[in-house]
Enzyme design. Structure first.
Site, PDB file in Angstrom:
ATOM      1  N   LYS A 110       0.830  -1.208   0.000  1.00 46.34           N
ATOM      2  CA  LYS A 110       0.000   0.000   0.000  1.00 46.34           C
ATOM      3  C   LYS A 110       0.862   1.254   0.000  1.00 46.34           C
ATOM      4  O   LYS A 110       0.620   2.191  -0.771  1.00 46.34           O
ATOM      5  CB  LYS A 110      -0.931  -0.001   1.219  1.00 46.34           C
ATOM      6  CG  LYS A 110      -2.062  -1.007   1.132  1.00 46.34           C
ATOM      7  CD  LYS A 110      -3.049  -0.863   2.283  1.00 46.34           C
ATOM      8  CE  LYS A 110      -2.427  -1.203   3.628  1.00 46.34           C
ATOM      9  NZ  LYS A 110      -3.417  -1.177   4.717  1.00 46.34           N
ATOM     10  N   GLY A 141       6.071  -2.419  10.914  1.00 38.38           N
ATOM     11  CA  GLY A 141       7.201  -1.673  10.365  1.00 38.38           C
ATOM     12  C   GLY A 141       7.348  -1.708   8.855  1.00 38.38           C
ATOM     13  O   GLY A 141       8.393  -1.323   8.330  1.00 38.38           O
ATOM     14  N   TRP A 160      19.035   9.236   4.633  1.00 37.69           N
ATOM     15  CA  TRP A 160      17.727   9.123   5.294  1.00 37.69           C
ATOM     16  C   TRP A 160      17.879   8.716   6.749  1.00 37.69           C
ATOM     17  O   TRP A 160      18.601   7.786   7.087  1.00 37.69           O
ATOM     18  CB  TRP A 160      16.893   8.084   4.529  1.00 37.69           C
ATOM     19  CG  TRP A 160      15.613   7.668   5.161  1.00 37.69           C
ATOM     20  CD1 TRP A 160      14.633   8.479   5.667  1.00 37.69           C
ATOM     21  CD2 TRP A 160      15.138   6.327   5.349  1.00 37.69           C
ATOM     22  NE1 TRP A 160      13.586   7.730   6.143  1.00 37.69           N
ATOM     23  CE2 TRP A 160      13.866   6.402   5.957  1.00 37.69           C
ATOM     24  CE3 TRP A 160      15.663   5.070   5.040  1.00 37.69           C
ATOM     25  CZ2 TRP A 160      13.128   5.273   6.278  1.00 37.69           C
ATOM     26  CZ3 TRP A 160      14.917   3.941   5.355  1.00 37.69           C
ATOM     27  CH2 TRP A 160      13.668   4.048   5.971  1.00 37.69           C
ATOM     28  N   ASP A 228      -0.300   5.116  10.482  1.00 35.31           N
ATOM     29  CA  ASP A 228      -1.052   3.956   9.997  1.00 35.31           C
ATOM     30  C   ASP A 228      -1.844   3.307  11.123  1.00 35.31           C
ATOM     31  O   ASP A 228      -2.098   2.108  11.117  1.00 35.31           O
ATOM     32  CB  ASP A 228      -0.089   2.934   9.375  1.00 35.31           C
ATOM     33  CG  ASP A 228      -0.791   1.942   8.468  1.00 35.31           C
ATOM     34  OD1 ASP A 228      -1.790   2.328   7.841  1.00 35.31           O
ATOM     35  OD2 ASP A 228      -0.355   0.786   8.387  1.00 35.31           O
ATOM     36  N   LYS A 268      -3.871   7.133   7.685  1.00 36.71           N
ATOM     37  CA  LYS A 268      -4.971   6.216   7.384  1.00 36.71           C
ATOM     38  C   LYS A 268      -6.213   6.644   8.142  1.00 36.71           C
ATOM     39  O   LYS A 268      -6.159   6.900   9.345  1.00 36.71           O
ATOM     40  CB  LYS A 268      -4.595   4.785   7.772  1.00 36.71           C
ATOM     41  CG  LYS A 268      -5.734   3.781   7.554  1.00 36.71           C
ATOM     42  CD  LYS A 268      -5.271   2.347   7.677  1.00 36.71           C
ATOM     43  CE  LYS A 268      -4.909   1.961   9.094  1.00 36.71           C
ATOM     44  NZ  LYS A 268      -4.468   0.564   9.192  1.00 36.71           N
TER      45      LYS A 268
END
Length: 698
Positions: A110, A141, A160, A228, A268
């Protein structure tokens, strides 16, 4: 002629299937794009009465009616059926087979679809070649590993940093039904996880959000926040939106605290029918340049899940006048609406209604189609999938890989976990003990709760049968001669919030823990308490130990909760008086918590061997043989006592003293799990036996 018609038909069918597959990748709508929306002044926030939008309530009623048609369906069978018919059901398998990503799950798919659709990584972050992401409610995760895969295959030059938070799967006070306890990634990346000031990982606590914010300030360049999170709504499916509304509020406020100018926020949500969600979306529309709602192809079609994509954060200067007020309702939600309805532009409301109607139509169509096929199954519950469905699943899987331009990582060094560890399956022994079990239908779960309240004795009888079904075969009542030499250079002490009930454990299966919880509720409803081991049996054991001068003992009870500080102090005091060569009996010592298991590991380093003996009278005995004084162990215990005293002064407790990896990979582990299962069976059987004999329980 017939052959020509057949070929033409096949061609038309193939074209139809490709169009249907393509449509799955375009379920999205912009609710704010190049629109200029303004936040009202702070004095107009949280002063309006709650309001409703009639059009949205009509949509909600129609959706809930459709969902209610499933109330009598057994959950496991229904989920298996819908999984088979899921048009994107082959994507995960196909991605794993062709790309072999790290820790690929449905969430991985997703997120990758969303980041390939929207520019979640800002142009500024790419040009600066450095950015930080923060991931809220992230367990297990997969958003992290999916983002890593995208970066390494699309922007390898970008440096990152990442931080994640979630309900702590190692905090035994967290409820199983409120968290995801899959720790395959977490246990290998613990340094990147922040479980807050109290160690619970509960983002709904202001102190934990502030702890996360302070951690993120280290990099001062948070360009992406993902959220999420969800809450188990299986017992109130019709009010899912209201149940999760406050979590979404907290996730949003956390993101507004941390994001840098130009950053992105992905959250979400579910339905958008109530004033809380409409207000939250309007807040986001004011704070970001563009806000869209999307349902990825890889999101199960039959659920209400959607994702809100927010791009181009307007910066801390924009939100700073509102932060103090928004924080006031962080832990205690307001009974009032965030905004007056008339302060939200009509064009925005129209977009929300359009979005709600569109996603409702998608969902209802799939539910009704799955319901019809479910009811037409054979008597054995089986139904072969039609060739059309199989072909569609295959087309969707291949289109997904093409749509996301997926490629393999060039090197294992590009993975988040660079060790030679397979995250596709749980690499600890714990996975051996996870068993499939019956998931009751919605109506069955309600009936079970009513029975627990009105017929607690019958509930105990049912539990006795359930626990026997999940016990290990060939259980060993005696395990001899385990040696442990894993003394660490220093302890890994973590402190946090105290808890009175063990709600989760890495040393017991989830199903056994659920049975354990129901057992104590049933006993409470019967106004009874179980004492295990009983005082009488403890006294008998002490008398026997007196005849064994080379042994001393420590006594506890499985049915009692002992303060960690007391247990640590008792172990420390006992170590000081033991003589060389002596042994130690532990009676009634629970092995459900990290601290207790860690203490056993630590003290075992002062003995030649450890034995376990299961007895109906005492539960299980832990026998430590042949004491040898270790000044290193004593030194670590002094450190532990000092840490415990400090924690107590702050009204906290020690949660763990060993890294969880060490505990689940130890030679103790298998035996501990089996013993914890067996002791619950013993507790239930003794409770029933005492009731049947009318023996009062003390």
């Amino acid at each position: 002629m017939n052959m020509a018609i057949s070929k033409n038909y096949d061609y038309q069918l193939e074209e139809t299937l490709h169009k249907e597959a393509d449509s799955l990748f375009h379920k999205r709508i912009d609710i704010s794009s190049n629109d200029v929306y303004f936040l009202p002044r702070t004095e107009y926030l949280f002063v309006s009465r709650q309001w409703v939008i009639p059009e949205l309530q009509k949509i909600k009623t129609k959706l809930n009616y459709t969902k209610s048609l499933l109330n009598n369906f057994e959950l496991t069978n229904w989920q298996l059926h819908t999984a088979k018919r899921n048009k994107a059901g082959s994507v995960q398998w196909y991605v794993k087979k062709t790309i072999s990503p790290e820790f690929v799950t449905q969430a991985w798919c997703k997120f990758h679809e969303i980041i390939c659709t929207y520019p979640l990584i800002s142009y500024e972050a790419i040009t600066q070649q450095e950015f930080t992401s923060v991931h809220l409610c992230e367990a297990p995760g997969a958003f992290v590993t999916s983002l890593n895969h995208w970066l390494k295959t699309n922007r390898p030059e970008v440096s990152w940093n990442w931080i994640a938070t979630t309900l702590n799967p190692y905090y035994e006070g967290n409820h199983l039904n409120g968290m995801i306890d899959d720790d395959r990634l977490i246990r290998h990346t613990l340094g990147n996880w922040c479980f807050g000031d109290d160690g619970t990982g509960n983002l709904l606590k202001l102190e934990n959000m502030d702890s996360l914010i302070n951690r993120a300030k280290k990099w001062n360049n948070v360009q992406l926040v993902t959220a999420d999170g969800s809450i188990n709504c299986s017992d109130s499916p019709a009010e899912q939106e209201d149940v999760v509304a406050h979590l979404h509020y907290c996730e949003t406020i956390a993101a507004l605290h941390m994001l840098s100018t130009g950053g992105s926020f992905l959250i979400k949500i579910f339905t958008t029918y109530e004033h809380k969600t409409v207000c939250l979306l309007y807040l986001l529309a004011c704070c970001f340049d563009r806000v869209s709602i999307t349902k990825p192809a890889t999101s199960k079609e039959g659920n209400s899940e959607t994702y809100v994509v927010c791009l181009g954060f307007k910066g801390q200067q924009f939100v700073s006048p509102y932060i103090a007020l928004l924080r006031q309702y962080y832990e205690n939600p307001s009974d009032l609406a965030m905004f007056y309805l008339e302060h939200i532009p009509a064009q925005f409301i129209e977009k929300i209604i359009e979005s709600a109607l569109m996603f409702k139509e998608y969902q209802c169509k799939v539910i009704l189609c799955n319901k019809a096929s479910f009811e037409n199954q054979g008597e054995d519950g089986s139904q072969p999938l039609l060739p059309r469905v199989l072909r569609l699943k295959d087309i969707v899987a291949k289109k997904y890989v093409s749509y996301c331009n997926l490629r393999r990582l060039k090197s294992s060094a590009h993975r988040v976990v660079r060790k030679n560890i397979n995250l596709f399956s749980n690499d600890s022994e714990f996975d051996r003990y996870k068993k499939k079990h019956h998931s009751h239908s919605f109506n069955e779960r309600i009936a079970r709760k009513q029975m627990l309240s009105s017929e607690p004795y019958n509930s105990l009888v049912d539990l006795c049968f359930e626990v026997r079904n999940v016990l290990m075969e060939n259980f060993k009542y005696k395990i001899n001669g385990i040696q442990l030499r894993d003394l660490p250079g220093k302890l890994w002490i973590c402190c946090g919030k105290k808890f009175k009930m063990i709600n989760s454990s890495k040393f017991c299966t989830d199903e056994i823990l659920e049975i354990r919880k129901i057992f104590f509720i049933a006993m409470e409803n019967l106004y009874l308490e179980l004492e295990l081991p009983s005082s009488e049996n403890i006294e008998k054991a002490k008398m026997n130990i007196k005849d064994m001068p080379s042994f001393k003992c420590l006594v506890f009870k499985y049915t009692a909760i002992y303060p960690t500080s007391m247990v640590i102090q008792q172990f420390y005091e006992k170590l000081k008086v033991l003589e060389e060569g002596e042994g130690l009996f532990l009676i009634g010592y629970s092995l459900l918590t990290q601290v207790n298991v860690g203490l056993l590991h630590l003290i075992a380093n002062s003995f030649h061997s450890v034995e376990f003996q299961a007895t109906p009278e005492l539960g299980y005995l832990i026998i430590l043989r042949n004491f040898k004084r270790s000044y290193k162990v004593q030194r670590l215990f002094i450190q532990l006592v000092d840490a415990s005293d400090l924690a107590e002064s702050e009204d906290k407790t020690i949660l763990t003293i060993y890294p969880i990896c060490n505990l689940v990979d130890s030679p103790f582990y298998n035996h501990i799990v089996e013993l914890n299962h067996w002791i619950l069976k013993l507790m239930i059987e003794q409770a029933l036996e005492n009731i049947n004999r009318n023996i009062p329980m003390i």
